[in-house]
Design an enzyme around this catalytic site. Structure first.
Site, PDB file in Angstrom:
ATOM      1  N   LYS A 359       0.856  -1.181   0.000  1.00 36.61           N
ATOM      2  CA  LYS A 359       0.000   0.000   0.000  1.00 36.61           C
ATOM      3  C   LYS A 359       0.904   1.247   0.000  1.00 36.61           C
ATOM      4  O   LYS A 359       1.867   1.306   0.754  1.00 36.61           O
ATOM      5  CB  LYS A 359      -0.862  -0.054   1.264  1.00 36.61           C
ATOM      6  N   GLU A 445     -19.678  -6.489   9.502  1.00 32.25           N
ATOM      7  CA  GLU A 445     -20.677  -5.827  10.340  1.00 32.25           C
ATOM      8  C   GLU A 445     -21.724  -6.799  10.853  1.00 32.25           C
ATOM      9  O   GLU A 445     -22.176  -6.689  12.007  1.00 32.25           O
ATOM     10  CB  GLU A 445     -21.351  -4.690   9.545  1.00 32.25           C
ATOM     11  N   ARG A 473     -25.664  -3.145   6.605  1.00 33.84           N
ATOM     12  CA  ARG A 473     -25.275  -4.513   6.263  1.00 33.84           C
ATOM     13  C   ARG A 473     -25.578  -5.502   7.398  1.00 33.84           C
ATOM     14  O   ARG A 473     -25.723  -6.696   7.161  1.00 33.84           O
ATOM     15  CB  ARG A 473     -23.785  -4.540   5.970  1.00 33.84           C
TER      16      ARG A 473
END
Ligand SMILES: Cc1ncc(C[n+]2csc(CCOP(=O)(O)OP(=O)(O)O)c2C)c(N)n1
Length: 714
Positions: A359, A445, A473
């Site tokens: 990243k 979630e 969600r």
């Protein structure tokens, strides 16, 4: 399968830059090292190369002005990069990287995820024929290079701004954005749907889902892989493994160890030198001898894949996906080879290509940063230093975290849960203070909610901190596992209401509606940061049922805080009057009360002195307060930063049932409009939503029969 290759079918005579004599009449070698003119050189040194290939790879000089990007300048759409050589593709990637760093430095936005997939994006667009072939970017925060290569380079400077490019892929924005995103872990499901549709419709395009190792922690990704293995449609899944699973944060010491077992399985896989050697052998055999060697290579490859079982990482294969990897995701040569190979296979079924990337790759300040510069405000390209404004107050998120720590200090039953959002929810602070009592469950979630329900069922006091839009969600879990069983889980719903640059995917529009319709749920919203602190304390005391409170993105208003940031519990179901007046009553729910206060001020100049109330609770409603407002005023206006079906609907329902709408009262509910509001500056969004102080003021004036004055406000 053998990873082999005759690398990239080159047809140099068709290379776009060679066919663009005006710009590039000079020898192709020019692009190997791009020389900046003395004028653009950072130190004035004649001939300094700002993007150059060195032994260890491509280097970009970020110390001065944006470097020239001669190759990127010839690429408007993927079709322009079909005939580039391997070297050119590398150079294109380097220029693209520079483009993104210099552009995001001026706008802010998601930086490091895009930098990590530059080579991947170049390789995908080189090999596949988008938009016919579909690329689906999971979450979509890494799609900046994709946007640049698909006709949107000239608008990159508008990203996330009002009327500008969206920060995520968006179908309305470009035909190259095959599927809209923002919430994670949807790419494999969507890709599989597209693959099956293609088969049914008799088409033959490729479908590629690109998903990060973070997004791969969500259940939906596994549900999709499981189904993909069963349906056996041709689908390419690229797993971008950068070892950052949860959203990193700069608020504390740095990124946490990736959560979850998947991450350690992937690490084991990469750490197996034997596996890698075998892969390399398979690759070089086919490269040297050509396609005839497929059989040999396939055997080596098969053996190599057998290794996976030994490291316990056959999960993808057991789900029915053909696993290829790990592949160096910054090596364009390898990526192109593999993509071409997979593309040329007639019926590979679902294939998972596991690539390893870094990243922030190629931008030293991002590589070095604790949070990898995941999400940034404007910054200095030379140092990576962000121009963060000094704010007089903290964010609501921080007040929440601080208040929860105070509660947890005196109550050892309090535990906290978040779904890969330690920084975003402020729970990193809690984690630091109570490492044993804080749980990062990954981007999961649904699991977070039921996990919290389990904790509550054993007598703990879980605070489940999830953004309003992400909690959508976990909704069935909220209903079925929490509310139905009346378990005392406390939901802290951050980013409630409009959220600015992230746009409609992250807008917390629906939580009041979806929470207040549940029979056992206590639903509340603070109007300022002090109120938030008291609501955290209130939630801590609610032990016989679930409750939730919502608070907005952004900073507190500078309210005096309770001593030591320790809240005092409110009486459940009781609001308060902030300002006494007559004729007109304005009843605000949540932080929009601040806009109501602004409206009340404006109304004074029209000689109108409204009563202003802060509801605090949507459920249970403060019916005494509402009855009073309804009977003592001619006009009652409710205001909330949420969709229809929320607070205003509950008030209207109560008033109608109790007969209070049968008389002269004029009732109006001000809510978010019944459409999605695009990304943009928060003030612009508020204007578009029609919930600003001016709008509230205008509503009052027109209800009082003074439309001219109302119009003058608009
Ligand atoms: C459903 C959902 N929950 C949480 C988030 C917030 N979020 C955005 S990016 C991200 C991390 C994604 O990690 P990964 O997929 O590995 O991508 P990377 O940023 O590492 O490239 C998270 C948690 C989200 N977008 N969607």
């Amino acid at each position: 399968m053998a990873v082999s290759g005759s690398l990239i079918g080159l047809n140099k005579s068709l290379s776009p830059y060679l066919t663009t004599p005006k710009l590039y009449s000079v020898n192709k070698r020019q692009f190997i090292t791009v020389k900046a003119s003395a004028a653009t050189s950072s130190d004035g040194e004649e001939g300094k190369m700002t993007i150059r290939k060195e032994k260890e790879g491509w280097k970009i000089d970020f110390s001065g002005e944006k470097p020239p990007t001669p190759l990127l300048d010839t690429i408007n759409y993927p079709v322009h990069m079909k005939n580039l050589s391997a070297h050119d593709l590398e150079q294109l990637a380097a220029e693209l990287r520079a483009e993104i760093v210099y552009s995001v430095a001026k706008t802010g936005g998601h930086l490091s995820s895009s930098l990590g997939v530059v080579e991947l994006t170049v390789a995908l667009h080189h090999v596949f024929n988008t938009p016919d072939d579909r690329i689906i970017w999971d979450v979509g925060h890494q799609a900046y290079p994709h946007k640049v290569l698909t006709g949107r380079r000239s608008k990159l400077h508008t990203i996330r701004q009002t009327s500008g490019l969206a920060g995520f892929p968006k179908r309305d924005e470009s035909v190259y954005d095959a599927f809209g995103a923002g919430h994670s872990s949807t790419s494999i499901s969507a890709g599989l749907g597209m693959a099956v549709a293609r088969d049914i419709l008799g088409k033959d395009n490729n479908v590629i889902s690109v998903i990060g190792d973070g997004a791969m922690t969500a259940g939906q990704a596994y549900e999709a892989m499981n189904n993909a293995g069963f349906l056996d449609s041709n689908l390419i899944v690229v797993l971008n493994d950068n070892k950052q699973v949860s959203l990193p944060t700069a608020t504390l010491d740095g990124p946490a160890t990736p959560v979850g077992a998947l991450s350690s399985a992937l690490t084991k896989l990469q750490a197996s030198p034997k596996f890698r050697q075998l892969r390399e052998a398979a690759k070089s055999i086919t490269k040297q001898i050509g396609p005839q060697a497929h059989e040999v290579a396939a055997k080596v490859d098969e053996y190599a894949r057998g290794m996976l079982s030994a490291t316990g990482s056959t999960l993808f294969e057991e789900l029915g996906l053909y696993y290829i990897g790990p592949v160096d995701g910054h090596n364009i040569d390898d990526l192109v080879t593999i993509f071409q190979k997979v593309k040329s296979m007639p019926a590979p079924g679902p294939v998972l290509i596991h690539i390893v990337t870094e990243k922030g790759k190629g931008y030293p300040p991002a590589e070095a940063a604790a949070d990898k510069m995941h999400g940034v405000v404007k910054f200095d390209t030379k140092t990576g230093k962000q121009f963060k404004k000094k704010e007089p107050t903290l964010s609501y998120t921080q007040y929440f975290a601080e208040a929860l720590i105070k509660e947890a200090e005196v109550d050892d039953k309090i535990v906290a849960i978040h779904a890969a959002m330690g920084g975003g929810t402020g729970l990193n602070y809690f984690q630091k203070r109570f490492p044993e009592r804080c749980f990062d469950v990954g981007i999961a979630e649904q699991h977070a909610v039921t996990f919290a329900a389990g904790l509550a069922s054993e007598g703990l006091k879980p605070f489940c901190a999830i953004y309003s839009s992400f909690l959508q969600r976990g909704y069935d879990q909220v209903v079925h596992d929490v509310d139905l069983q009346k378990l005392p889980v406390r939901f802290a719903m951050d980013r409630a209401g409009l959220v600015g640059a992230d746009g409609p995917t992250h807008c917390g529009a629906f939580d009041v509606a979806y929470m207040a319709c549940l029979p056992n749920m206590i639903v509340m919203a603070p109007s300022d940061e002090a109120e938030l602190i008291h609501m955290v304390a209130t939630a801590a005391t609610i032990d016989d049922r679930p409750c939730c409170f919502r608070f907005p993105r952004g900073n507190g208003i500078g309210k005096v805080l309770p001593p030591n940031n320790k809240g005092i519990p409110f009486e459940v179901g009781k609001g308060r009057i902030l300002m006494g007046g007559d004729k007109v009553a304005i009843l605000g729910y949540g932080s929009i009360v601040q806009q109501c206060l602004g409206a009340a001020e404006m109304l004074k100049s029209h000689n109108i002195y409204p009563t202003l109330a802060d509801a605090r609770f949507c459920k249970p409603l403060d019916i005494d307060l509402i009855r009073r407002l309804a009977t003592e005023h001619q006009i009652l206006i409710t205001v909330e930063e949420g969709s229809i079906g929320g607070f205003g609907s509950h008030v209207a329902h109560f008033l109608s049932l109790s007969g209070l709408l049968d008389g002269p009262l004029k009732l109006r509910s001000m809510v978010l409009p019944d459409r999605y509001i695009d990304h943009g500056a928060p003030a612009d969004q508020m204007e578009e939503a029609g919930l600003s102080s001016r709008h509230i003021c205008a509503t009052v004036l027109s209800l009082l029969g003074r439309p001219k004055e109302a119009l003058q406000l608009k």
